[in-house]
Design a protein around this motif. Sequence first.
Motif, PDB file in Angstrom:
ATOM      1  N   ASP A 221       0.815  -1.176  -0.020  1.00 49.56           N
ATOM      2  CA  ASP A 221      -0.004   0.001  -0.025  1.00 49.56           C
ATOM      3  C   ASP A 221       0.980   1.279   0.125  1.00 49.56           C
ATOM      4  OD1 ASP A 221      -2.090  -1.423  -0.111  1.00 49.56           O
ATOM      5  OD2 ASP A 221      -2.887  -1.365   2.190  1.00 49.56           O
ATOM      6  N   GLY A 222       1.890   1.190   1.077  1.00 45.10           N
ATOM      7  CA  GLY A 222       2.689   2.312   1.229  1.00 45.10           C
ATOM      8  C   GLY A 222       3.464   2.629  -0.310  1.00 45.10           C
ATOM      9  N   PHE A 223       4.022   1.625  -1.068  1.00 47.52           N
ATOM     10  CA  PHE A 223       4.898   1.606  -2.191  1.00 47.52           C
ATOM     11  C   PHE A 223       3.753   2.282  -3.280  1.00 47.52           C
ATOM     12  CE2 PHE A 223       6.334  -0.122  -5.987  1.00 47.52           C
ATOM     13  CZ  PHE A 223       7.701   0.119  -5.894  1.00 47.52           C
ATOM     14  N   GLU A 224       2.579   1.737  -3.589  1.00 44.76           N
ATOM     15  CA  GLU A 224       1.623   2.140  -4.474  1.00 44.76           C
ATOM     16  C   GLU A 224       1.389   3.644  -4.509  1.00 44.76           C
ATOM     17  OE1 GLU A 224      -1.741  -0.463  -4.390  1.00 44.76           O
ATOM     18  OE2 GLU A 224      -0.464  -2.084  -4.851  1.00 44.76           O
ATOM     19  N   GLY A 225       1.180   3.997  -3.097  1.00 43.05           N
ATOM     20  CA  GLY A 225       0.948   5.477  -2.901  1.00 43.05           C
ATOM     21  C   GLY A 225       2.178   6.208  -3.361  1.00 43.05           C
ATOM     22  N   ALA A 226       3.506   5.810  -2.634  1.00 47.18           N
ATOM     23  CA  ALA A 226       4.515   6.544  -3.205  1.00 47.18           C
ATOM     24  C   ALA A 226       4.932   6.648  -4.724  1.00 47.18           C
ATOM     25  CB  ALA A 226       5.937   5.962  -2.826  1.00 47.18           C
ATOM     26  N   CYS A 227       4.564   5.602  -5.398  1.00 50.12           N
ATOM     27  CA  CYS A 227       4.684   5.516  -6.865  1.00 50.12           C
ATOM     28  C   CYS A 227       3.488   6.539  -7.570  1.00 50.12           C
ATOM     29  CB  CYS A 227       4.245   3.949  -7.239  1.00 50.12           C
ATOM     30  SG  CYS A 227       5.608   3.116  -7.354  1.00 50.12           S
ATOM     31  N   LYS A 228       2.460   6.493  -6.894  1.00 48.09           N
ATOM     32  CA  LYS A 228       1.309   7.398  -7.647  1.00 48.09           C
ATOM     33  C   LYS A 228       1.664   9.061  -7.146  1.00 48.09           C
ATOM     34  CE  LYS A 228      -3.609   8.323  -7.222  1.00 48.09           C
ATOM     35  NZ  LYS A 228      -4.874   8.104  -6.570  1.00 48.09           N
ATOM     36  N   LYS A 229       2.376   9.265  -6.163  1.00 49.15           N
ATOM     37  CA  LYS A 229       2.598  10.628  -5.829  1.00 49.15           C
ATOM     38  C   LYS A 229       3.930  11.142  -6.760  1.00 49.15           C
ATOM     39  CE  LYS A 229       3.431  13.883  -2.165  1.00 49.15           C
ATOM     40  NZ  LYS A 229       3.123  13.832  -0.380  1.00 49.15           N
ATOM     41  N   ALA A 230       4.564  10.044  -6.807  1.00 46.51           N
ATOM     42  CA  ALA A 230       5.760  10.368  -7.837  1.00 46.51           C
ATOM     43  C   ALA A 230       5.542  10.381  -9.269  1.00 46.51           C
ATOM     44  CB  ALA A 230       7.203   9.572  -7.369  1.00 46.51           C
ATOM     45  N   GLY A 231       4.413  10.214  -9.643  1.00 42.50           N
ATOM     46  CA  GLY A 231       4.058   9.990 -10.856  1.00 42.50           C
ATOM     47  C   GLY A 231       4.534   8.848 -11.801  1.00 42.50           C
ATOM     48  N   ILE A 232       5.039   7.862 -11.021  1.00 45.29           N
ATOM     49  CA  ILE A 232       5.583   6.486 -11.910  1.00 45.29           C
ATOM     50  C   ILE A 232       4.350   5.503 -12.017  1.00 45.29           C
ATOM     51  CG2 ILE A 232       7.351   4.942 -11.407  1.00 45.29           C
ATOM     52  CD1 ILE A 232       8.896   6.763  -9.744  1.00 45.29           C
ATOM     53  N   LYS A 233       3.997   5.392 -13.203  1.00 46.00           N
ATOM     54  CA  LYS A 233       3.083   4.219 -13.622  1.00 46.00           C
ATOM     55  C   LYS A 233       3.590   3.057 -14.029  1.00 46.00           C
ATOM     56  CE  LYS A 233       0.366   8.075 -15.280  1.00 46.00           C
ATOM     57  NZ  LYS A 233      -0.258   8.786 -16.567  1.00 46.00           N
ATOM     58  N   ASP A 234       2.851   2.021 -13.563  1.00 49.14           N
ATOM     59  CA  ASP A 234       3.180   0.564 -14.114  1.00 49.14           C
ATOM     60  C   ASP A 234       4.231   0.075 -13.483  1.00 49.14           C
ATOM     61  OD1 ASP A 234       2.800  -1.870 -15.201  1.00 49.14           O
ATOM     62  OD2 ASP A 234       3.666  -1.258 -17.065  1.00 49.14           O
ATOM     63  N   PHE A 235       4.310   0.365 -12.039  1.00 46.42           N
ATOM     64  CA  PHE A 235       5.563   0.082 -11.396  1.00 46.42           C
ATOM     65  C   PHE A 235       5.135  -0.954 -10.031  1.00 46.42           C
ATOM     66  CE2 PHE A 235       9.613   0.884  -9.108  1.00 46.42           C
ATOM     67  CZ  PHE A 235      10.410   0.456 -10.110  1.00 46.42           C
ATOM     68  N   ARG A 236       5.974  -1.931 -10.162  1.00 49.12           N
ATOM     69  CA  ARG A 236       5.523  -3.076  -9.082  1.00 49.12           C
ATOM     70  C   ARG A 236       6.779  -2.984  -8.083  1.00 49.12           C
ATOM     71  NH1 ARG A 236       3.719  -7.709 -13.165  1.00 49.12           N
ATOM     72  NH2 ARG A 236       1.996  -6.311 -14.192  1.00 49.12           N
ATOM     73  N   ILE A 237       6.805  -3.482  -7.012  1.00 45.08           N
ATOM     74  CA  ILE A 237       7.708  -3.719  -5.960  1.00 45.08           C
ATOM     75  C   ILE A 237       8.771  -4.651  -6.620  1.00 45.08           C
ATOM     76  CG2 ILE A 237       8.631  -5.129  -3.770  1.00 45.08           C
ATOM     77  CD1 ILE A 237       6.174  -3.890  -2.560  1.00 45.08           C
ATOM     78  N   HIS A 238       8.213  -5.683  -7.252  1.00 43.54           N
ATOM     79  CA  HIS A 238       9.507  -6.530  -7.943  1.00 43.54           C
ATOM     80  C   HIS A 238      10.086  -5.800  -9.178  1.00 43.54           C
ATOM     81  CE1 HIS A 238      10.958 -10.547  -8.601  1.00 43.54           C
ATOM     82  NE2 HIS A 238      10.927 -10.175 -10.170  1.00 43.54           N
ATOM     83  N   ASP A 239       9.746  -4.635  -9.615  1.00 47.48           N
ATOM     84  CA  ASP A 239      10.373  -3.916 -10.636  1.00 47.48           C
ATOM     85  C   ASP A 239      11.689  -3.422  -9.955  1.00 47.48           C
ATOM     86  OD1 ASP A 239       8.440  -4.850 -12.457  1.00 47.48           O
ATOM     87  OD2 ASP A 239       7.251  -3.088 -12.366  1.00 47.48           O
TER      88      ASP A 239
END
Length: 314
Positions: A221-239
């Motif tokens: 959840d925290g990782f997805e939130g950080a990606c969204k705020k940073a404008g980084i799309k289609d990016f998962r923890i495994h990436d």
Amino acid sequence: MGFDRQRTFEEVMIEYLSHAAQTQRSFDTTQHRVKALREFFAGRVMNDLSGKDIREYSSLRSKAGKSPATINRELAALSAAINWCAVELEWKIPNPVKGRTLREAESRVRWITRAEVDSLCRSARTQRFGDLLEDFIRLAVNTGCRKEEMIGLEWRRVDLASRLFYLEGEHTKAGKRRSIPLNEGAMSALKGRMSFRAENCPASPWVFSRRTGEKVVDLSDGFEGACKKAGIKDFRIHDLRHTCAAWLVSAGVPLIEVRDLLGHSTVQMTEKYAHLAPARVRDAVSVLDKPMSQSRYTDNPAGRAEGALKLVST
């Protein structure tokens, strides 16, 4: 034991799953795949299973929106169950899965730049438990470790003096132990976790722990939130793991050394990053421009894993 007895799908799976539960680290994944298989094969007599049945299953799963890779993994579970019962229990049942897997697209390789990692970390710091998430991100891109390998990391396996931490076979997907060299970026992340531990939970055995000392369970959840705020799309923890590999290959580290660092069982698994090394290919063909006596192109062994990681230190 009667060799010609009719065996149902349920009989095969009960026997196989009883075995798999004791031997597979990815047993939960196997159960999930068997659940999908059961919707189609429930009640089927396995002795009569044919290629037509396999093709029908693949077609139905494709129409349901499942990818060829997903369908192939499900069929692999069916094949493994049939093979196990045929060999270990000597059941006379055919395996029509062989030769009937679907063609898969190239595996997904999504990675980000150093600037994007910095942006992701800045976004992480604004969230609750942001320091923990940033240290997790930094450690991932500087070691190439899997999420489970890092979340399960204990301090007793960290040797800051030798700049290493250790993974035993029970901690790795391939079931083989390996040591992970630590560059400056990884050392900084671990020192951050060490300071947190000293202040909040000095007795905790876990590198990634809560203030109570309990192991972190999930950071999604925290990782997805950080990606969204940073404008980084289609990016998962495994990436994050893909990112480490991409940086290494782009810097000229040989694939075989990247394989060893990431813990891939074969170099073929690492070859999906080969397209990121155009400079290496240019260096190779440049040999053709010189007389053989002037060629200096040799296999340079200098970039061992520990030295290689210095190239991606953040």
